[in-house]
Write a protein that holds these residues in place. Structure first.
Motif, PDB file in Angstrom:
ATOM      1  N   TYR A  93      24.964  15.009   7.828  1.00 28.85           N
ATOM      2  CA  TYR A  93      24.926  13.559   7.980  1.00 28.85           C
ATOM      3  C   TYR A  93      26.225  12.953   7.485  1.00 28.85           C
ATOM      4  CZ  TYR A  93      20.180  14.673   8.937  1.00 28.85           C
ATOM      5  OH  TYR A  93      19.074  15.224   9.512  1.00 28.85           O
ATOM      6  N   ILE A 147      24.141   5.550   8.252  1.00 28.32           N
ATOM      7  CA  ILE A 147      24.011   6.966   7.916  1.00 28.32           C
ATOM      8  C   ILE A 147      23.477   7.616   9.190  1.00 28.32           C
ATOM      9  CG2 ILE A 147      22.996   8.698   6.404  1.00 28.32           C
ATOM     10  CD1 ILE A 147      22.452   6.385   4.393  1.00 28.32           C
ATOM     11  N   ALA A 188      27.574  15.135   4.588  1.00 29.96           N
ATOM     12  CA  ALA A 188      26.524  15.265   3.579  1.00 29.96           C
ATOM     13  C   ALA A 188      25.329  16.066   4.072  1.00 29.96           C
ATOM     14  CB  ALA A 188      26.058  13.875   3.157  1.00 29.96           C
ATOM     15  N   TRP A 201      21.182  16.154   3.411  1.00 29.35           N
ATOM     16  CA  TRP A 201      20.158  15.171   3.075  1.00 29.35           C
ATOM     17  C   TRP A 201      19.001  15.887   2.402  1.00 29.35           C
ATOM     18  CZ3 TRP A 201      17.031  12.601   7.613  1.00 29.35           C
ATOM     19  CH2 TRP A 201      16.023  11.779   7.094  1.00 29.35           C
ATOM     20  N   CYS A 217      26.263  12.371  -5.694  1.00 36.16           N
ATOM     21  CA  CYS A 217      25.067  12.049  -4.921  1.00 36.16           C
ATOM     22  C   CYS A 217      25.077  10.580  -4.522  1.00 36.16           C
ATOM     23  CB  CYS A 217      23.788  12.402  -5.674  1.00 36.16           C
ATOM     24  SG  CYS A 217      23.462  11.443  -7.164  1.00 36.16           S
ATOM     25  N   HIS A 237      15.791   9.606  -1.255  1.00 36.71           N
ATOM     26  CA  HIS A 237      16.596  10.476  -0.409  1.00 36.71           C
ATOM     27  C   HIS A 237      17.978  10.568  -1.039  1.00 36.71           C
ATOM     28  CE1 HIS A 237      13.423  10.242   2.601  1.00 36.71           C
ATOM     29  NE2 HIS A 237      13.332   8.981   2.213  1.00 36.71           N
ATOM     30  N   PHE A 281      21.857  12.112  -0.705  1.00 36.19           N
ATOM     31  CA  PHE A 281      22.892  12.696   0.136  1.00 36.19           C
ATOM     32  C   PHE A 281      23.943  13.304  -0.783  1.00 36.19           C
ATOM     33  CE2 PHE A 281      20.672   9.679   2.689  1.00 36.19           C
ATOM     34  CZ  PHE A 281      20.570  10.298   3.920  1.00 36.19           C
TER      35      PHE A 281
END
Length: 131
Positions: A23, A52, A69, A71, A100, A110, A112
């Motif tokens: 991502y 994103i 990233a 996820w 992060c 969540h 990333f």
């Protein structure tokens, strides 16, 4: 269903899961030509709109990005009112030298992390839950 607020219980039941794919974070001035259904996340800031997106979508749309990233989802249903959860996992990741970027959604948090650090980040979060 408002979710768990007890920090000890949240940490014990983090159950981090790695989502498939890579991502990226992109910024655009307008959503013209972009199907927001392709976005994992969207946030309006004064400077522009942050998206994103799956990296493949950003590539297809020709959108620039600099951060690739992985996820991770904390599958525990955390409350938006829970105190200390973000600090706890951010501190654990920082101690492992893993950056992060956090999105708190209604049901889950969540995270990333750099794509190259995905497996290490997952291990750090699993160790945090085991403590």
């Amino acid at each position: 269903m408002s979710g768990e607020t007890n920090l000890t219980q949240l940490l014990r039941t983090l159950q981090p899961a790695l989502q498939p794919g890579t991502y990226v974070f992109c910024t655009v001035a307008t959503l013209d030509g972009i199907d927001v259904a392709d976005a994992v996340g969207l946030f309006r800031e004064a400077e522009g709109i942050t998206l994103i997106l799956p990296q493949s979508t950003a590539d297809r749309l020709g959108l620039p990005y600099s951060y690739r990233a992985a996820w991770l989802t904390l599958t525990v249903h955390s409350s938006l009112e829970a105190v200390g959860l973000t600090a706890a996992f951010a501190q654990a990741l920082a101690a492992a030298q893993i950056s992060c970027n956090v999105v708190a959604a209604y049901y889950h948090d969540h995270i990333f992390v750099p794509a190259a650090d995905a497996d290490r980040a997952l291990q750090v979060l699993r160790e945090l839950a085991a403590r």
